[in-house]
Motif scaffolding. Sequence first.
Motif, PDB file in Angstrom:
ATOM      1  N   LEU A  66      37.450  48.444  39.715  1.00 30.64           N
ATOM      2  CA  LEU A  66      37.717  47.453  38.769  1.00 30.64           C
ATOM      3  C   LEU A  66      37.251  46.270  39.633  1.00 30.64           C
ATOM      4  CD1 LEU A  66      39.097  49.785  38.477  1.00 30.64           C
ATOM      5  CD2 LEU A  66      40.979  48.269  37.450  1.00 30.64           C
ATOM      6  N   ARG A  67      36.432  45.722  38.676  1.00 27.82           N
ATOM      7  CA  ARG A  67      34.996  44.554  39.315  1.00 27.82           C
ATOM      8  C   ARG A  67      35.720  42.982  37.810  1.00 27.82           C
ATOM      9  NH1 ARG A  67      31.972  48.363  41.537  1.00 27.82           N
ATOM     10  NH2 ARG A  67      32.122  47.939  44.120  1.00 27.82           N
ATOM     11  N   ARG A  68      35.724  42.219  38.390  1.00 29.63           N
ATOM     12  CA  ARG A  68      35.669  40.665  37.473  1.00 29.63           C
ATOM     13  C   ARG A  68      36.249  41.564  36.694  1.00 29.63           C
ATOM     14  NH1 ARG A  68      30.882  42.461  39.472  1.00 29.63           N
ATOM     15  NH2 ARG A  68      30.020  43.131  37.117  1.00 29.63           N
ATOM     16  N   ILE A  69      37.689  41.449  36.479  1.00 23.93           N
ATOM     17  CA  ILE A  69      39.096  41.931  35.576  1.00 23.93           C
ATOM     18  C   ILE A  69      39.890  40.486  36.093  1.00 23.93           C
ATOM     19  CG2 ILE A  69      38.134  44.276  35.728  1.00 23.93           C
ATOM     20  CD1 ILE A  69      41.524  44.936  37.429  1.00 23.93           C
ATOM     21  N   ALA A  70      40.527  40.689  34.574  1.00 22.29           N
ATOM     22  CA  ALA A  70      41.774  40.296  33.696  1.00 22.29           C
ATOM     23  C   ALA A  70      42.654  40.697  33.343  1.00 22.29           C
ATOM     24  CB  ALA A  70      41.870  38.702  33.603  1.00 22.29           C
ATOM     25  N   LEU A  71      44.094  40.234  34.099  1.00 24.88           N
ATOM     26  CA  LEU A  71      44.991  41.219  33.480  1.00 24.88           C
ATOM     27  C   LEU A  71      46.213  40.000  32.723  1.00 24.88           C
ATOM     28  CD1 LEU A  71      44.365  43.223  34.802  1.00 24.88           C
ATOM     29  CD2 LEU A  71      46.593  44.838  34.700  1.00 24.88           C
ATOM     30  N   THR A  72      46.536  39.440  31.426  1.00 31.81           N
ATOM     31  CA  THR A  72      47.384  38.248  31.172  1.00 31.81           C
ATOM     32  C   THR A  72      48.343  39.035  30.262  1.00 31.81           C
ATOM     33  OG1 THR A  72      45.583  38.406  28.440  1.00 31.81           O
ATOM     34  CG2 THR A  72      44.900  37.634  30.661  1.00 31.81           C
ATOM     35  N   HIS A  73      49.108  38.738  30.234  1.00 28.69           N
ATOM     36  CA  HIS A  73      50.622  38.476  29.566  1.00 28.69           C
ATOM     37  C   HIS A  73      51.430  39.841  29.869  1.00 28.69           C
ATOM     38  CE1 HIS A  73      48.930  35.964  26.414  1.00 28.69           C
ATOM     39  NE2 HIS A  73      49.512  35.398  26.941  1.00 28.69           N
ATOM     40  N   VAL A  74      50.877  40.887  30.882  1.00 30.67           N
ATOM     41  CA  VAL A  74      51.269  42.013  31.442  1.00 30.67           C
ATOM     42  C   VAL A  74      53.538  41.310  31.287  1.00 30.67           C
ATOM     43  CG1 VAL A  74      51.968  43.431  33.332  1.00 30.67           C
ATOM     44  CG2 VAL A  74      49.735  42.481  32.717  1.00 30.67           C
ATOM     45  N   ALA A  75      53.957  42.495  30.548  1.00 32.94           N
ATOM     46  CA  ALA A  75      55.218  42.162  30.082  1.00 32.94           C
ATOM     47  C   ALA A  75      56.134  44.011  30.933  1.00 32.94           C
ATOM     48  CB  ALA A  75      55.340  43.281  28.929  1.00 32.94           C
ATOM     49  N   ASN A  76      57.236  43.337  30.822  1.00 37.44           N
ATOM     50  CA  ASN A  76      57.737  44.149  31.400  1.00 37.44           C
ATOM     51  C   ASN A  76      59.219  44.753  31.280  1.00 37.44           C
ATOM     52  OD1 ASN A  76      58.284  46.915  33.501  1.00 37.44           O
ATOM     53  ND2 ASN A  76      59.768  44.974  34.578  1.00 37.44           N
ATOM     54  N   PRO A  77      59.943  45.615  29.773  1.00 39.50           N
ATOM     55  CA  PRO A  77      61.128  44.743  30.006  1.00 39.50           C
ATOM     56  C   PRO A  77      62.422  45.508  30.263  1.00 39.50           C
ATOM     57  CG  PRO A  77      60.208  46.780  28.148  1.00 39.50           C
ATOM     58  CD  PRO A  77      58.543  46.077  29.417  1.00 39.50           C
ATOM     59  N   PRO A  78      63.349  45.387  30.248  1.00 37.02           N
ATOM     60  CA  PRO A  78      64.878  45.617  30.537  1.00 37.02           C
ATOM     61  C   PRO A  78      64.709  47.169  30.516  1.00 37.02           C
ATOM     62  CG  PRO A  78      65.112  44.114  29.458  1.00 37.02           C
ATOM     63  CD  PRO A  78      63.973  43.925  29.299  1.00 37.02           C
ATOM     64  N   GLY A  79      64.770  48.059  31.409  1.00 37.41           N
ATOM     65  CA  GLY A  79      64.599  49.282  31.887  1.00 37.41           C
ATOM     66  C   GLY A  79      63.607  50.187  31.656  1.00 37.41           C
ATOM     67  N   SER A  80      62.455  49.601  31.897  1.00 45.77           N
ATOM     68  CA  SER A  80      60.835  49.465  32.085  1.00 45.77           C
ATOM     69  C   SER A  80      60.512  49.713  33.561  1.00 45.77           C
ATOM     70  CB  SER A  80      59.949  48.726  30.737  1.00 45.77           C
ATOM     71  OG  SER A  80      58.745  49.578  31.575  1.00 45.77           O
ATOM     72  N   HIS A  81      58.983  50.642  33.712  1.00 46.57           N
ATOM     73  CA  HIS A  81      59.176  51.497  34.585  1.00 46.57           C
ATOM     74  C   HIS A  81      57.898  50.163  35.702  1.00 46.57           C
ATOM     75  CE1 HIS A  81      61.817  53.781  36.105  1.00 46.57           C
ATOM     76  NE2 HIS A  81      61.495  54.486  35.148  1.00 46.57           N
ATOM     77  N   SER A  82      57.243  49.533  34.404  1.00 45.76           N
ATOM     78  CA  SER A  82      55.844  49.294  34.024  1.00 45.76           C
ATOM     79  C   SER A  82      55.341  47.784  35.428  1.00 45.76           C
ATOM     80  CB  SER A  82      55.913  48.222  32.849  1.00 45.76           C
ATOM     81  OG  SER A  82      56.395  49.296  31.649  1.00 45.76           O
ATOM     82  N   THR A  83      54.454  48.190  35.251  1.00 47.46           N
ATOM     83  CA  THR A  83      53.924  48.153  36.691  1.00 47.46           C
ATOM     84  C   THR A  83      52.024  47.353  35.460  1.00 47.46           C
ATOM     85  OG1 THR A  83      52.444  48.895  37.846  1.00 47.46           O
ATOM     86  CG2 THR A  83      54.661  48.381  38.760  1.00 47.46           C
ATOM     87  N   GLY A  84      51.955  45.650  36.438  1.00 48.34           N
ATOM     88  CA  GLY A  84      50.092  45.671  36.353  1.00 48.34           C
ATOM     89  C   GLY A  84      49.527  46.408  36.756  1.00 48.34           C
ATOM     90  N   ILE A  85      48.996  47.149  37.501  1.00 51.65           N
ATOM     91  CA  ILE A  85      48.004  47.978  37.783  1.00 51.65           C
ATOM     92  C   ILE A  85      48.945  48.720  38.870  1.00 51.65           C
ATOM     93  CG2 ILE A  85      45.910  48.708  39.333  1.00 51.65           C
ATOM     94  CD1 ILE A  85      45.124  45.912  38.447  1.00 51.65           C
ATOM     95  N   GLN A  86      49.067  50.029  38.753  1.00 45.86           N
ATOM     96  CA  GLN A  86      49.212  50.781  39.564  1.00 45.86           C
ATOM     97  C   GLN A  86      48.329  51.804  39.772  1.00 45.86           C
ATOM     98  OE1 GLN A  86      52.866  54.005  39.244  1.00 45.86           O
ATOM     99  NE2 GLN A  86      51.613  55.189  38.568  1.00 45.86           N
ATOM    100  N   ALA A  87      47.633  51.689  41.673  1.00 42.06           N
ATOM    101  CA  ALA A  87      46.877  52.585  42.067  1.00 42.06           C
ATOM    102  C   ALA A  87      46.958  54.273  42.889  1.00 42.06           C
ATOM    103  CB  ALA A  87      45.204  51.936  42.472  1.00 42.06           C
ATOM    104  N   PHE A  88      47.463  54.701  42.135  1.00 42.88           N
ATOM    105  CA  PHE A  88      47.933  56.233  43.173  1.00 42.88           C
ATOM    106  C   PHE A  88      46.225  56.609  43.236  1.00 42.88           C
ATOM    107  CE2 PHE A  88      52.714  56.241  42.096  1.00 42.88           C
ATOM    108  CZ  PHE A  88      52.549  54.581  42.769  1.00 42.88           C
ATOM    109  N   ALA A  89      45.033  57.134  44.181  1.00 44.62           N
ATOM    110  CA  ALA A  89      44.535  57.363  44.360  1.00 44.62           C
ATOM    111  C   ALA A  89      43.181  57.524  45.641  1.00 44.62           C
ATOM    112  CB  ALA A  89      43.731  57.089  42.749  1.00 44.62           C
ATOM    113  N   ASN A  90      42.798  57.748  46.380  1.00 47.82           N
ATOM    114  CA  ASN A  90      41.642  57.164  47.290  1.00 47.82           C
ATOM    115  C   ASN A  90      40.179  56.466  46.470  1.00 47.82           C
ATOM    116  OD1 ASN A  90      43.851  58.604  49.093  1.00 47.82           O
ATOM    117  ND2 ASN A  90      42.484  60.665  48.952  1.00 47.82           N
TER     118      ASN A  90
END
Length: 230
Positions: A66-90
């Motif tokens: 991922l190159r030259r990217i932007a993430l805006t307004h990343v939301a994580n309400p109560p009870g959620s597991h949300s993250t901005g970027i989750q990267a589980f890989a080699n």
Amino acid sequence: TPGAVILAPTGIEGATVNGNTQYWQLEDLTWDCRGLGDPGSGANCVSINWRPGPQEAPEATSHIALRRIALTHVANPPGSHSTGIQAFANDVTIEDFTMDGTSIQDGDYQGSHCMYVAGSRQVFRRGTLRNCGGYGIQRNDTDMTWTQGNRGNQIVDIRIEDAGRRASGSRGCLALYHNQQGVLVAGVTCVRSRSQGMLVEGKGSTGHVLVHNTIVGSATRCLSGGSDAS
């Protein structure tokens, strides 16, 4: 702000790269993730996931950039597991990025991090993370079974501002948790953490190199070595 804007639908991830995916490049993109506000959904703004089974298997997800990217307004309400970027890989590279985690504040202990990552040979460089709820970056082998994983990783030239915004739980600028070996952390600037700056903790967390970093204005410790780490 980088190129085309992707508006994530309510409760659905802005981008998901799943198992059996290799050599993908996502460049010059902006994700607007204000629509992730679905309690309990666990939808991340961007997810890169290995397939079930051995992470070093030839068919596992790998070599994603991922190159030259932007993430805006990343939301994580109560009870959620949300993250901005989750990267589980080699072999993941994320560089030249910005993320605004203003709304990623209220999730449970595994959520609300701007970046939540695990794997080997990952490189994160030249980025800015702001207003993260948990950690700006948390490296963590969540199932503690991959004893040969999480090697050869780099976190370089990243600025993390106003991290640790959520009211409780683990939070701060950067954490190297369980089963992380030999992470290079260099040129990272941590400013105004609402909790601690950098944390090294957990079983199998060993051999890290932290050099040329700046930590200013942390509410608690600047640098903390926790239980079981060497």
